[in-house]
Write an enzyme that holds these catalytic residues in place. Structure first.
Site, PDB file in Angstrom:
ATOM      1  N   SER A 261      -7.989 -13.309  31.737  1.00  0.00           N
ATOM      2  CA  SER A 261      -7.119 -12.447  30.947  1.00  0.00           C
ATOM      3  C   SER A 261      -7.529 -10.976  31.102  1.00  0.00           C
ATOM      4  CB  SER A 261      -7.187 -12.877  29.480  1.00  0.00           C
ATOM      5  OG  SER A 261      -6.355 -12.085  28.689  1.00  0.00           O
TER       6      SER A 261
ATOM      7  N   LYS B 121      -9.508  -9.800  24.486  1.00  0.00           N
ATOM      8  CA  LYS B 121      -8.731 -10.828  25.197  1.00  0.00           C
ATOM      9  C   LYS B 121      -9.081 -12.266  24.782  1.00  0.00           C
ATOM     10  CE  LYS B 121      -6.151  -8.970  27.131  1.00  0.00           C
ATOM     11  NZ  LYS B 121      -5.081  -8.200  26.424  1.00  0.00           N
TER      12      LYS B 121
ATOM     13  N   TRP C 238      -3.101 -12.796  18.155  1.00  0.00           N
ATOM     14  CA  TRP C 238      -2.489 -14.046  17.686  1.00  0.00           C
ATOM     15  C   TRP C 238      -3.099 -14.469  16.354  1.00  0.00           C
ATOM     16  CZ3 TRP C 238      -4.649 -19.364  18.756  1.00  0.00           C
ATOM     17  CH2 TRP C 238      -3.838 -20.343  18.195  1.00  0.00           C
TER      18      TRP C 238
ATOM     19  N   HIS D 165     -14.007  -5.265  17.761  1.00  0.00           N
ATOM     20  CA  HIS D 165     -14.638  -5.818  18.975  1.00  0.00           C
ATOM     21  C   HIS D 165     -16.097  -5.383  19.043  1.00  0.00           C
ATOM     22  CE1 HIS D 165     -10.838  -7.259  20.360  1.00  0.00           C
ATOM     23  NE2 HIS D 165     -10.345  -6.092  20.724  1.00  0.00           N
TER      24      HIS D 165
ATOM     25  N   GLY E 236      -7.688 -13.584  22.039  1.00  0.00           N
ATOM     26  CA  GLY E 236      -6.598 -14.059  21.193  1.00  0.00           C
ATOM     27  C   GLY E 236      -6.592 -13.387  19.825  1.00  0.00           C
TER      28      GLY E 236
ATOM     29  N   ARG F 258     -12.983 -17.681  22.513  1.00  0.00           N
ATOM     30  CA  ARG F 258     -12.080 -18.290  23.488  1.00  0.00           C
ATOM     31  C   ARG F 258     -12.928 -18.730  24.676  1.00  0.00           C
ATOM     32  NH1 ARG F 258      -7.138 -15.211  26.794  1.00  0.00           N
ATOM     33  NH2 ARG F 258      -6.053 -17.124  27.407  1.00  0.00           N
TER      34      ARG F 258
HETATM   35  N1  A3P Z   1      -1.247 -18.952  20.600  1.00  0.00           N
HETATM   36  C1  A3P Z   1      -2.095 -18.604  21.559  1.00  0.00           C
HETATM   37  N2  A3P Z   1      -2.924 -19.509  22.120  1.00  0.00           N
HETATM   38  C2  A3P Z   1      -3.774 -19.169  23.090  1.00  0.00           C
HETATM   39  N3  A3P Z   1      -3.862 -17.911  23.602  1.00  0.00           N
HETATM   40  C3  A3P Z   1      -3.062 -17.001  23.068  1.00  0.00           C
HETATM   41  C4  A3P Z   1      -2.165 -17.273  22.034  1.00  0.00           C
HETATM   42  N4  A3P Z   1      -1.515 -16.129  21.705  1.00  0.00           N
HETATM   43  C5  A3P Z   1      -2.013 -15.184  22.517  1.00  0.00           C
HETATM   44  N5  A3P Z   1      -2.917 -15.691  23.332  1.00  0.00           N
HETATM   45  C6  A3P Z   1      -3.617 -15.012  24.418  1.00  0.00           C
HETATM   46  O1  A3P Z   1      -4.634 -14.114  23.944  1.00  0.00           O
HETATM   47  C7  A3P Z   1      -4.851 -13.112  24.939  1.00  0.00           C
HETATM   48  C8  A3P Z   1      -4.842 -11.736  24.318  1.00  0.00           C
HETATM   49  O2  A3P Z   1      -5.978 -11.623  23.481  1.00  0.00           O
HETATM   50  P1  A3P Z   1      -6.174 -10.371  22.522  1.00  0.00           P
HETATM   51  O3  A3P Z   1      -5.137 -10.463  21.469  1.00  0.00           O
HETATM   52  O4  A3P Z   1      -7.564 -10.548  21.976  1.00  0.00           O
HETATM   53  O5  A3P Z   1      -6.042  -9.133  23.343  1.00  0.00           O
HETATM   54  C9  A3P Z   1      -3.730 -13.296  25.967  1.00  0.00           C
HETATM   55  O6  A3P Z   1      -4.279 -14.081  27.007  1.00  0.00           O
HETATM   56  P2  A3P Z   1      -3.713 -14.148  28.474  1.00  0.00           P
HETATM   57  O7  A3P Z   1      -3.897 -12.757  29.051  1.00  0.00           O
HETATM   58  O8  A3P Z   1      -4.569 -15.184  29.149  1.00  0.00           O
HETATM   59  O9  A3P Z   1      -2.264 -14.544  28.413  1.00  0.00           O
HETATM   60  C10 A3P Z   1      -2.699 -14.063  25.173  1.00  0.00           C
HETATM   61  O10 A3P Z   1      -1.777 -14.790  25.929  1.00  0.00           O
HETATM   62  C1  LIG Z   2      -3.620  -6.899  15.395  1.00  0.00           C
HETATM   63  C2  LIG Z   2      -4.775  -6.055  15.044  1.00  0.00           C
HETATM   64  C3  LIG Z   2      -5.471  -5.490  16.265  1.00  0.00           C
HETATM   65  C4  LIG Z   2      -6.579  -6.136  16.772  1.00  0.00           C
HETATM   66  C5  LIG Z   2      -7.254  -5.590  17.860  1.00  0.00           C
HETATM   67  C6  LIG Z   2      -6.799  -4.422  18.434  1.00  0.00           C
HETATM   68  O1  LIG Z   2      -7.511  -3.861  19.455  1.00  0.00           O
HETATM   69  S1  LIG Z   2      -7.267  -4.249  20.953  1.00  0.00           S
HETATM   70  O2  LIG Z   2      -5.823  -4.057  21.249  1.00  0.00           O
HETATM   71  O3  LIG Z   2      -7.657  -5.665  21.130  1.00  0.00           O
HETATM   72  O4  LIG Z   2      -8.138  -3.358  21.724  1.00  0.00           O
HETATM   73  C7  LIG Z   2      -5.694  -3.780  17.915  1.00  0.00           C
HETATM   74  C8  LIG Z   2      -5.018  -4.302  16.832  1.00  0.00           C
END
Ligand code: A3P
Ligand SMILES: CCc1ccc(OS(=O)(=O)O)cc1
Length: 161
Positions: A124, A47, A52, A94, A49, A116
């Site tokens: 999140s 979580k 992204w 992770h 980002g 983050r």
């Molecule tokens: N451009 C961006 N800037 C900041 N946070 C972003 C982002 N794109 C995605 N995220 C946030 O990254 C989190 C997901 O992280 P991951 O990809 O590691 O699982 C989500 O947080 P939230 O749940 O706070 O919305 C998502 O909204």
């Molecule tokens: C986009 C590649 C990616 C990165 C991390 C993943 O695991 S998790 O969804 O955060 O558990 C899966 C795919």
């Protein structure tokens, strides 16, 4: 925080909780992973980002890379799967530093470490667990935050035990 359903989606390996999509056999064999010198590892706490940043990297024009699935996700056939990629591999994970395959450190592969603000990561993660019926249920934000601050969560240690 209730621990119902935990056994179906989470399991503990060396005191740390992982998704059952990371097989024990794979986690046990991480040190047999053969890294390439041009591998890039995308390391993050869940979580933070990750998706992204992964998309940003994947869309760099002419980068000639393949974004793979996380190294710890899957079963023992994972390393065979990773061998099939002939382009430069960007491999998310992770895993904590201690759990990273030895060869990544020996070959001094590049690591992109995503950080983050932990306050945002905690919120999140809280919603992620609340919205996912397969994960152990979260009671209140206060209990969740207390456990999060103690480092007790998935990829940490015993959040749900
Ligand atoms: N451009 C961006 N800037 C900041 N946070 C972003 C982002 N794109 C995605 N995220 C946030 O990254 C989190 C997901 O992280 P991951 O990809 O590691 O699982 C989500 O947080 P939230 O749940 O706070 O919305 C998502 O909204
Ligand atoms: C986009 C590649 C990616 C990165 C991390 C993943 O695991 S998790 O969804 O955060 O558990 C899966 C795919």
């Amino acid at each position: 925080m209730s621990s119902h359903n935990q056994s179906s989606v989470l399991h503990k390996f060396k005191g740390i909780l992982y998704s059952t999509m990371s097989s024990e056999e794979l986690l046990n064999s991480l040190d047999s992973f053969s890294a390439r010198e041009d591998d890039v590892f995308l390391v993050s706490y869940p979580k933070s980002g990750t998706h992204w940043i992964a998309k940003v990297i994947e869309n760099i024009p002419n980068a000639g890379i393949t974004l793979t699935s996380p190294i710890e996700l899957g079963d023992i056939s994972k390393f065979e799967e990773l061998k099939m990629y002939y382009k430069k591999r960007v491999i998310p994970t992770h895993l904590s530093y201690n759990m990273l395959p030895m060869d990544i450190k020996q070959k001094q592969c590049k690591i992109i470490y995503i950080v983050r603000n932990p306050k945002d990561t905690a919120v999140s993660l809280f919603h992620y667990y609340k919205d996912n019926p397969n994960l152990p249920s979260v009671e209140t934000w206060a209990t969740f935050l207390e456990l999060f601050l103690k480092g007790k969560g998935k990829y940490n240690n015993d959040f749900y035990s």
